[in-house]
Design a protein around this motif. Structure first.
Motif, PDB file in Angstrom:
ATOM      1  N   ARG A  28       0.829  -1.219   0.000  1.00  0.00           N
ATOM      2  CA  ARG A  28       0.000   0.000   0.000  1.00  0.00           C
ATOM      3  C   ARG A  28       0.860   1.263   0.000  1.00  0.00           C
ATOM      4  O   ARG A  28       0.591   2.229  -0.721  1.00  0.00           O
ATOM      5  CB  ARG A  28      -0.929   0.009   1.218  1.00  0.00           C
ATOM      6  N   MET A  29       1.888   1.264   0.840  1.00  0.00           N
ATOM      7  CA  MET A  29       2.743   2.448   0.933  1.00  0.00           C
ATOM      8  C   MET A  29       3.511   2.681  -0.364  1.00  0.00           C
ATOM      9  O   MET A  29       3.634   3.821  -0.830  1.00  0.00           O
ATOM     10  CB  MET A  29       3.702   2.306   2.120  1.00  0.00           C
ATOM     11  N   LEU A  30       4.020   1.606  -0.958  1.00  0.00           N
ATOM     12  CA  LEU A  30       4.762   1.749  -2.205  1.00  0.00           C
ATOM     13  C   LEU A  30       3.854   2.224  -3.335  1.00  0.00           C
ATOM     14  O   LEU A  30       4.211   3.126  -4.102  1.00  0.00           O
ATOM     15  CB  LEU A  30       5.424   0.420  -2.587  1.00  0.00           C
ATOM     16  N   PHE A  31       2.668   1.620  -3.435  1.00  0.00           N
ATOM     17  CA  PHE A  31       1.733   2.031  -4.490  1.00  0.00           C
ATOM     18  C   PHE A  31       1.347   3.503  -4.328  1.00  0.00           C
ATOM     19  O   PHE A  31       1.178   4.222  -5.308  1.00  0.00           O
ATOM     20  CB  PHE A  31       0.480   1.151  -4.467  1.00  0.00           C
ATOM     21  N   ASN A  32       1.219   3.944  -3.096  1.00  0.00           N
ATOM     22  CA  ASN A  32       0.909   5.351  -2.857  1.00  0.00           C
ATOM     23  C   ASN A  32       2.028   6.250  -3.369  1.00  0.00           C
ATOM     24  O   ASN A  32       1.778   7.334  -3.916  1.00  0.00           O
ATOM     25  CB  ASN A  32       0.664   5.599  -1.366  1.00  0.00           C
ATOM     26  N   ASP A  33       3.283   5.803  -3.211  1.00  0.00           N
ATOM     27  CA  ASP A  33       4.419   6.573  -3.729  1.00  0.00           C
ATOM     28  C   ASP A  33       4.333   6.736  -5.243  1.00  0.00           C
ATOM     29  O   ASP A  33       4.765   7.745  -5.799  1.00  0.00           O
ATOM     30  CB  ASP A  33       5.746   5.893  -3.370  1.00  0.00           C
ATOM     31  N   TYR A  34       3.794   5.727  -5.908  1.00  0.00           N
ATOM     32  CA  TYR A  34       3.626   5.777  -7.365  1.00  0.00           C
ATOM     33  C   TYR A  34       2.279   6.398  -7.755  1.00  0.00           C
ATOM     34  O   TYR A  34       1.939   6.428  -8.926  1.00  0.00           O
ATOM     35  CB  TYR A  34       3.725   4.366  -7.949  1.00  0.00           C
ATOM     36  N   ARG A  35       1.511   6.832  -6.763  1.00  0.00           N
ATOM     37  CA  ARG A  35       0.215   7.497  -6.952  1.00  0.00           C
ATOM     38  C   ARG A  35      -0.874   6.556  -7.466  1.00  0.00           C
ATOM     39  O   ARG A  35      -1.715   6.931  -8.289  1.00  0.00           O
ATOM     40  CB  ARG A  35       0.342   8.726  -7.882  1.00  0.00           C
ATOM     41  N   TYR A  36      -0.886   5.333  -6.958  1.00  0.00           N
ATOM     42  CA  TYR A  36      -1.962   4.378  -7.240  1.00  0.00           C
ATOM     43  C   TYR A  36      -2.900   4.360  -6.043  1.00  0.00           C
ATOM     44  O   TYR A  36      -2.450   4.365  -4.897  1.00  0.00           O
ATOM     45  CB  TYR A  36      -1.400   2.976  -7.493  1.00  0.00           C
ATOM     46  N   GLN A  37      -4.199   4.325  -6.301  1.00  0.00           N
ATOM     47  CA  GLN A  37      -5.197   4.342  -5.236  1.00  0.00           C
ATOM     48  C   GLN A  37      -5.952   3.011  -5.190  1.00  0.00           C
ATOM     49  O   GLN A  37      -6.158   2.368  -6.224  1.00  0.00           O
ATOM     50  CB  GLN A  37      -6.179   5.487  -5.463  1.00  0.00           C
ATOM     51  N   VAL A 131      -2.158  -4.230  -9.770  1.00  0.00           N
ATOM     52  CA  VAL A 131      -2.293  -2.817 -10.135  1.00  0.00           C
ATOM     53  C   VAL A 131      -2.809  -2.720 -11.561  1.00  0.00           C
ATOM     54  O   VAL A 131      -2.580  -3.613 -12.379  1.00  0.00           O
ATOM     55  CB  VAL A 131      -0.955  -2.050 -10.022  1.00  0.00           C
ATOM     56  N   GLU A 132      -3.520  -1.647 -11.853  1.00  0.00           N
ATOM     57  CA  GLU A 132      -3.999  -1.358 -13.211  1.00  0.00           C
ATOM     58  C   GLU A 132      -3.862   0.144 -13.447  1.00  0.00           C
ATOM     59  O   GLU A 132      -4.108   0.945 -12.539  1.00  0.00           O
ATOM     60  CB  GLU A 132      -5.472  -1.767 -13.394  1.00  0.00           C
ATOM     61  N   ALA A 133      -3.481   0.502 -14.671  1.00  0.00           N
ATOM     62  CA  ALA A 133      -3.383   1.913 -15.053  1.00  0.00           C
ATOM     63  C   ALA A 133      -4.042   2.095 -16.413  1.00  0.00           C
ATOM     64  O   ALA A 133      -3.729   1.369 -17.362  1.00  0.00           O
ATOM     65  CB  ALA A 133      -1.925   2.353 -15.095  1.00  0.00           C
ATOM     66  N   PHE A 134      -4.974   3.045 -16.506  1.00  0.00           N
ATOM     67  CA  PHE A 134      -5.769   3.248 -17.722  1.00  0.00           C
ATOM     68  C   PHE A 134      -5.531   4.639 -18.310  1.00  0.00           C
ATOM     69  O   PHE A 134      -5.389   5.612 -17.575  1.00  0.00           O
ATOM     70  CB  PHE A 134      -7.268   3.125 -17.407  1.00  0.00           C
ATOM     71  N   GLY A 135      -5.517   4.703 -19.644  1.00  0.00           N
ATOM     72  CA  GLY A 135      -5.569   6.009 -20.287  1.00  0.00           C
ATOM     73  C   GLY A 135      -4.304   6.477 -20.958  1.00  0.00           C
ATOM     74  O   GLY A 135      -4.267   7.580 -21.498  1.00  0.00           O
ATOM     75  N   SER A 136      -3.244   5.663 -20.947  1.00  0.00           N
ATOM     76  CA  SER A 136      -2.012   6.047 -21.625  1.00  0.00           C
ATOM     77  C   SER A 136      -1.468   4.860 -22.410  1.00  0.00           C
ATOM     78  O   SER A 136      -1.400   3.750 -21.888  1.00  0.00           O
ATOM     79  CB  SER A 136      -0.951   6.519 -20.628  1.00  0.00           C
ATOM     80  N   ASP A 137      -1.062   5.128 -23.660  1.00  0.00           N
ATOM     81  CA  ASP A 137      -0.467   4.092 -24.500  1.00  0.00           C
ATOM     82  C   ASP A 137       1.044   4.229 -24.574  1.00  0.00           C
ATOM     83  O   ASP A 137       1.704   3.558 -25.366  1.00  0.00           O
ATOM     84  CB  ASP A 137      -1.067   4.192 -25.917  1.00  0.00           C
ATOM     85  N   GLU A 138       1.598   5.100 -23.756  1.00  0.00           N
ATOM     86  CA  GLU A 138       3.029   5.390 -23.833  1.00  0.00           C
ATOM     87  C   GLU A 138       3.865   4.251 -23.237  1.00  0.00           C
ATOM     88  O   GLU A 138       3.516   3.706 -22.182  1.00  0.00           O
ATOM     89  CB  GLU A 138       3.339   6.690 -23.078  1.00  0.00           C
ATOM     90  N   ILE A 146       6.387  -2.015 -14.731  1.00  0.00           N
ATOM     91  CA  ILE A 146       7.420  -3.049 -14.537  1.00  0.00           C
ATOM     92  C   ILE A 146       8.345  -2.655 -13.388  1.00  0.00           C
ATOM     93  O   ILE A 146       8.652  -3.469 -12.508  1.00  0.00           O
ATOM     94  CB  ILE A 146       8.226  -3.248 -15.830  1.00  0.00           C
ATOM     95  N   ALA A 147       8.795  -1.398 -13.396  1.00  0.00           N
ATOM     96  CA  ALA A 147       9.704  -0.923 -12.348  1.00  0.00           C
ATOM     97  C   ALA A 147       9.061  -1.020 -10.973  1.00  0.00           C
ATOM     98  O   ALA A 147       9.723  -1.358  -9.980  1.00  0.00           O
ATOM     99  CB  ALA A 147      10.118   0.518 -12.638  1.00  0.00           C
ATOM    100  N   MET A 148       7.752  -0.733 -10.899  1.00  0.00           N
ATOM    101  CA  MET A 148       7.050  -0.812  -9.618  1.00  0.00           C
ATOM    102  C   MET A 148       7.001  -2.249  -9.112  1.00  0.00           C
ATOM    103  O   MET A 148       7.176  -2.506  -7.920  1.00  0.00           O
ATOM    104  CB  MET A 148       5.641  -0.240  -9.757  1.00  0.00           C
ATOM    105  N   GLY A 149       6.777  -3.201 -10.012  1.00  0.00           N
ATOM    106  CA  GLY A 149       6.793  -4.610  -9.625  1.00  0.00           C
ATOM    107  C   GLY A 149       8.156  -5.035  -9.106  1.00  0.00           C
ATOM    108  O   GLY A 149       8.263  -5.718  -8.078  1.00  0.00           O
ATOM    109  N   MET A 150       9.209  -4.621  -9.791  1.00  0.00           N
ATOM    110  CA  MET A 150      10.566  -4.942  -9.350  1.00  0.00           C
ATOM    111  C   MET A 150      10.868  -4.268  -8.016  1.00  0.00           C
ATOM    112  O   MET A 150      11.466  -4.867  -7.111  1.00  0.00           O
ATOM    113  CB  MET A 150      11.571  -4.469 -10.407  1.00  0.00           C
ATOM    114  N   ASP A 151      10.432  -3.018  -7.887  1.00  0.00           N
ATOM    115  CA  ASP A 151      10.633  -2.246  -6.654  1.00  0.00           C
ATOM    116  C   ASP A 151       9.943  -2.932  -5.476  1.00  0.00           C
ATOM    117  O   ASP A 151      10.508  -3.053  -4.371  1.00  0.00           O
ATOM    118  CB  ASP A 151      10.058  -0.844  -6.867  1.00  0.00           C
TER     119      ASP A 151
END
Length: 430
Positions: A28-37, A131-138, A146-151
């Motif tokens: 939870r704390m790490l995801f918050n650092d990456y701005r995931y809710q 985790v899921e992130a929507f709205g960007s194809d970049e 990927i980096a968040m999973g490794m982190d």
């Protein structure tokens, strides 16, 4: 009659649950650092949510889903994975609207259900963090995920981690590859397993994922998806590799990786760990990828997405196997010892006052002798004992002892009840 838990489920007992809580709170704390809710979706959904998104030839749909008709004759499934339910919630609640900042970043935790043979790290009820992130194809978002999973795995102290990546390209690339794969596999049709024969003309990529040994021999020389990527898909994958290199994240390209569900496009990845706790060689602990088109399948607008899932049971096995040290999260600040039954009311008042002031406190509830109470304080690693006997009751005081230093003082009861933190600071923090 003796009752037992259902096959393929587990009781997570208090000592083990402490470890699970640590893992969940760290995530939870790490995801918050990456701005995931956090998002929470139902444990069961309409059967179509999973059959449409996972693909009707996937093992999840054909063999593993717990599905049933409810009392309203609705076809219901316990969720076998987290992504489809999150996408359904994203569409139904219109999180794609202009008022929501893109990309929309969410995470989830909870039970999933698959009917498969229980084995080490794989249960019929299992728990997943995703985790899921929507709205960007970049490609930059691919690399962030990927980096968040490794982190996350690094935060858990896991060693011998390996990242494997591949690209499935866009629809045009997949269609071209699909036909090439059918052309290659058709001459071997009679040699394929029954499952692969069924899948060949519906979704030949599933044949690449077959666990059948003979199927694996046949597909060993099959064409590679990487040879069929169009220019746009190739550029996307090249950019992902470039960004991973820039971040110093090492990776291996596995052109045979296809993932187990039909909705993936472009970048897919698996984070693997070398541990005998899950079998010989490298085994997957975290996996995911991009799924452009999935939002549209569930009635939403054109909206790219990417995410990953992590199995809690497998993670806990790995952490135990690698002797990862878990922090103590349930420290007992004070144990209140009562000597004589007339002290019971006062000890209860002290315990409740300490708890109200934010301290973890406990006392005896078995009417035991002082020696047994002190033994409990030691066993529970209490930082302080607060002892109240008949003389302390008469003088409205209590004896406070630091279990670490052995220092003991007599303190007015009013001070303990009003501000125990001040008592500790004044007398024990030299």
């Amino acid at each position: 009659m003796r009752y037992q838990r259902p096959k393929g489920t587990a009781d997570i007992l208090p000592e083990e649950a402490k470890k699970w809580t640590y893992v969940e709170e760290t995530a939870r704390m790490l995801f918050n650092d990456y701005r995931y809710q956090e998002i929470r979706t139902p444990m069961f959904e309409s059967f179509d949510v999973f059959s449409r998104t996972s693909g009707d030839t996937s093992d999840v749909v054909t063999k593993e889903m717990y599905d049933f008709k409810d009392k309203g004759d609705r076809h219901i499934s316990l969720r076998p994975e987290g992504t489809a339910g999150v996408v359904r919630a994203f569409v139904e609640n219109k999180l794609y609207g202009p008022e929501h900042q893109r990309p929309v970043k969410v995470f989830y935790m909870g039970s999933m259900f698959r009917y498969e043979r229980p084995q080490s790290g794989r249960q019929r009820e299992f728990h997943q963090i995703g985790v899921e992130a929507f709205g960007s194809d970049e490609p930059e978002l691919d690399v962030e995920v990927i980096a968040m999973g490794m982190d996350l795995l690094s935060h858990f102290g896991l060693k011998d981690i390996r990242l494997e990546i591949n690209s499935l390209g866009d629809k045009q690339s997949r269609d071209a590859y699909r036909q090439a794969l059918i052309d290659y596999l058709d001459p071997h049709f009679d040699e394929l397993s029954e499952d692969s024969q069924t899948r060949l003309h519906k979704n030949p990529l599933r044949v690449l994922d077959s666990k059948d040994k003979h199927d694996q021999e046949i597909v060993k020389d099959a064409p590679s998806i990487l040879d069929y990527l169009d220019d746009e898909s190739k550029a996307h994958f090249d950019r992902v590799k470039q960004l991973l290199d820039a971040l110093g994240i090492k990776y291996v390209i596995d052109p045979d990786m296809v993932r187990g569900l039909d909705y993936y496009t472009h970048t897919i990845f698996e984070i693997m760990v070398d541990s005998k706790a899950l079998g010989e060689g490298y085994t997957t602990i975290c996996a995911g990828g991009r799924y452009n088109g999935l939002v549209e399948q569930l009635g939403g607008p054109e909206m790219p997405g990417i995410g990953f899932g992590l199995g809690m049971e497998r993670l806990m096995l790995l952490m135990d196997a690698q002797n990862v040290k878990f922090p103590v999260l349930d420290q007992l600040d004070a144990y209140v010892v009562g000597i004589g039954e007339q002290t019971s009311v006062e000890t209860l008042k002290v315990v409740q006052a300490l708890r109200a002031n934010g301290f973890a406190a406990d006392r005896d509830y078995l009417d035991r002798k002082p020696k047994a109470q002190f033994k409990s304080a030691n066993k529970l690693n209490a930082q302080y004992t607060i002892t109240i006997g008949e003389s302390e009751l008469a003088s409205h005081t209590a004896n406070v002892k630091s279990m670490a230093s052995g220092t003991e003082i007599n303190v007015p009861m009013t001070e303990i009840l009003a501000d125990f933190d001040a008592v500790i600071t004044k007398n024990f923090n030299d």
